[in-house]
Motif scaffolding. Structure first.
Motif, short mmCIF file in Angstrom:
data_model
loop_
_atom_site.label_atom_id
_atom_site.label_comp_id
_atom_site.label_asym_id
_atom_site.label_seq_id
_atom_site.Cartn_x
_atom_site.Cartn_y
_atom_site.Cartn_z
N LEU A 228 0.83 -1.21 0.00
CA LEU A 228 0.00 0.00 0.00
C LEU A 228 0.87 1.26 0.00
N ALA A 229 1.97 1.23 0.75
CA ALA A 229 2.87 2.38 0.79
C ALA A 229 3.53 2.61 -0.56
N ALA A 230 3.68 1.52 -1.35
CA ALA A 230 4.29 1.64 -2.68
C ALA A 230 3.31 2.17 -3.72
N GLY A 231 2.04 2.32 -3.35
CA GLY A 231 1.05 2.88 -4.26
C GLY A 231 0.08 1.90 -4.86
N ILE A 232 0.21 0.61 -4.50
CA ILE A 232 -0.76 -0.39 -4.98
C ILE A 232 -2.04 -0.24 -4.17
N LYS A 233 -3.17 -0.21 -4.87
CA LYS A 233 -4.45 0.02 -4.22
C LYS A 233 -5.01 -1.30 -3.66
N PRO A 234 -5.82 -1.24 -2.61
CA PRO A 234 -6.40 -2.47 -2.06
C PRO A 234 -7.16 -3.30 -3.09
N TRP A 235 -7.87 -2.64 -4.02
CA TRP A 235 -8.64 -3.38 -5.02
C TRP A 235 -7.74 -4.09 -6.03
N GLN A 236 -6.46 -3.76 -6.02
CA GLN A 236 -5.52 -4.44 -6.90
C GLN A 236 -4.90 -5.68 -6.27
N LEU A 237 -5.36 -6.00 -5.06
CA LEU A 237 -4.80 -7.13 -4.32
C LEU A 237 -5.87 -8.19 -4.05
N GLN A 238 -5.44 -9.43 -4.09
CA GLN A 238 -6.28 -10.57 -3.71
C GLN A 238 -5.43 -11.47 -2.82
N SER A 239 -6.07 -12.11 -1.84
CA SER A 239 -5.33 -13.01 -0.96
C SER A 239 -5.99 -14.38 -0.93
N PHE A 240 -5.20 -15.40 -1.25
CA PHE A 240 -5.66 -16.78 -1.08
C PHE A 240 -5.71 -17.09 0.41
N VAL A 241 -6.71 -17.89 0.81
CA VAL A 241 -6.85 -18.33 2.20
C VAL A 241 -7.01 -19.85 2.18
N LEU A 242 -5.96 -20.56 2.59
CA LEU A 242 -6.02 -22.02 2.66
C LEU A 242 -6.83 -22.43 3.89
N VAL A 243 -7.83 -23.30 3.68
CA VAL A 243 -8.63 -23.81 4.79
C VAL A 243 -8.66 -25.33 4.72
N GLY A 244 -8.96 -25.94 5.84
CA GLY A 244 -9.08 -27.39 5.87
C GLY A 244 -7.76 -28.12 6.05
N PHE A 245 -6.71 -27.38 6.43
CA PHE A 245 -5.41 -28.04 6.62
C PHE A 245 -4.99 -28.02 8.08
N ASN A 246 -4.68 -26.86 8.62
CA ASN A 246 -4.21 -26.79 10.01
C ASN A 246 -4.84 -25.64 10.77
N SER A 247 -6.05 -25.27 10.39
CA SER A 247 -6.71 -24.13 11.05
C SER A 247 -8.14 -24.49 11.40
N THR A 248 -8.67 -23.78 12.38
CA THR A 248 -10.07 -23.92 12.76
C THR A 248 -10.92 -22.96 11.94
N LEU A 249 -12.21 -23.17 11.96
CA LEU A 249 -13.12 -22.26 11.26
C LEU A 249 -12.99 -20.85 11.83
N ALA A 250 -12.84 -20.75 13.15
CA ALA A 250 -12.69 -19.42 13.76
C ALA A 250 -11.42 -18.73 13.27
N GLN A 251 -10.33 -19.49 13.14
CA GLN A 251 -9.09 -18.91 12.63
C GLN A 251 -9.22 -18.51 11.17
N ASP A 252 -9.96 -19.32 10.38
CA ASP A 252 -10.19 -18.97 8.98
C ASP A 252 -10.96 -17.66 8.88
N LEU A 253 -12.00 -17.53 9.69
CA LEU A 253 -12.78 -16.29 9.69
C LEU A 253 -11.93 -15.11 10.15
N GLY A 254 -11.01 -15.38 11.08
CA GLY A 254 -10.13 -14.32 11.54
C GLY A 254 -9.22 -13.82 10.44
N ARG A 255 -8.64 -14.74 9.64
CA ARG A 255 -7.77 -14.33 8.54
C ARG A 255 -8.57 -13.57 7.49
N ILE A 256 -9.77 -14.03 7.19
CA ILE A 256 -10.61 -13.35 6.21
C ILE A 256 -10.92 -11.93 6.69
N ALA A 257 -11.18 -11.79 7.98
CA ALA A 257 -11.47 -10.46 8.54
C ALA A 257 -10.25 -9.53 8.40
#
Length: 327
Positions: A228-257
């Motif tokens: 963001l400091a380099a000038g890339i806008k939030p809408w230009q970013l996407q984040s993969f979220v791996l679920v079903g491996f070593n996290s709980t549903l609550a932790q998954d929701l936390g990362r998404i948040a």
């Protein structure tokens, strides 16, 4: 000879190994045919089948029983192309694509338990130049290269030099496997922001980073803030979220948040076992993926999502509340 190439996965994304096999056989004067299902024509002199994903292993092995030469990481990590075939440029006409495709580097600096790349590709190393990845038959006004590199940021100076070359030469590029937010520096972020990056279909200036482990939150936040400091806008970013491996549903929701806190698009990916192809998932994780990937998380909280409504239902009717939430 008639050569049949079978794309077992049939995802719509080109299979690089089959494209190189096509180049090899066409240079031998053979006729090459691409098949995207298990129906094989009669009279083929040789059949090759490739499955990248382990959940298609049984389909590939069924073709092997019919005499096909079968490979791909979905079947075996030890079955590789002969060196003389691997060195060839891909046959872009096989899939009718007008962009370049391939690896500038292979391997990875990490040994993540859920990933086969270290075993499949070994230690990180440079394998090609940008010129070697250009599609010389393309009619695009600006060249476009789709990279398959799994750890493009393996060496900071190397990566910056490649980014600067893309920029200086006006070559649009896409890091299709995502980039590593954990190793970002301000210099890398600035070079990336200045480069002509695009998504896979070249319809949006967007790049993807992964947030696969809640333990990496500090490094994820630091990397995002550098971008963001380099000038890339939030809408230009996407984040993969791996679920079903070593996290709980609550932790998954936390990362998404956390991802949505920055205004970034999350995209849930459910873990599948690399050997069996089976997803270690409960129905709640499938619902989570649908809630996030269909962008319903912009409309309502997960607790208000109604997962049993299927078909062409309006997004608003899938939620009990219309109050935007990151919960």
């Amino acid at each position: 000879m008639q050569i049949v190439l079978v794309d077992v996965d049939h995802t719509g994304f080109p299979n690089l190994a089959l494209m190189k096999l096509s180049t090899y056989h066409r240079r031998q004067g053979d006729d090459v045919m691409l098949m995207r299902d298990g129906r094989l024509p009669l009279g083929a002199a040789r059949i090759y089948a490739s499955a990248v994903f382990s959940w298609n292993r049984e389909k590939a092995l069924a073709l092997e029983a019919l005499g096909a030469n079968v490979g791909g990481s979905g079947v075996s990590l030890s079955r590789v192309l002969p060196a003389e075939v691997e060195a060839l440029p891909p046959d872009y006409s096989l899939y009718g694509i007008d962009y370049g495709l391939g690896y500038l580097m292979r391997g990875c600096i990490w040994t993540c338990a859920f990933c086969v790349v270290p075993q499949k590709e070994g230690k990180p190393r440079e394998v090609a130049t940008i010129d070697q990845l250009l599609n010389t038959s393309s009619q695009r006004r600006r060249p476009f290269v789709v990279l398959l590199d799994n750890e493009f940021f393996w060496r900071e100076r190397w990566a910056i030099a490649r980014l600067e070359e893309f920029t200086a030469r006006g070559i649009d590029w896409c890091p299709s496997q995502g980039l590593d937010v954990r190793v970002l520096t301000s210099e890398l972020a600035n070079a990336l922001a200045a480069s002509p990056f695009w998504n896979l279909k070249r319809t949006r200036r967007q790049i993807t980073f992964a947030f696969d482990d809640v333990a990496t939150e500090r490094r994820y936040r630091r990397g995002v803030e550098l971008l963001l400091a380099a000038g890339i806008k939030p809408w230009q970013l996407q984040s993969f979220v791996l679920v079903g491996f070593n996290s709980t549903l609550a932790q998954d929701l936390g990362r998404i948040a956390i991802i949505r806190e920055y205004g970034i698009d999350p995209f849930v990916m459910i873990y599948r076992d690399s050997l069996t192809g089976e997803a270690r998932t409960a129905p709640a994780l499938r619902d989570l993926a649908r809630w996030v990937n269909r962008r319903l998380c912009r409309v309502c909280a997960f607790r208000d999502y109604v997962p049993n409504l299927r078909g062409p239902t309006r997004p608003s009717s899938l939620c009990r509340t219309m109050v935007p939430s990151v919960q």
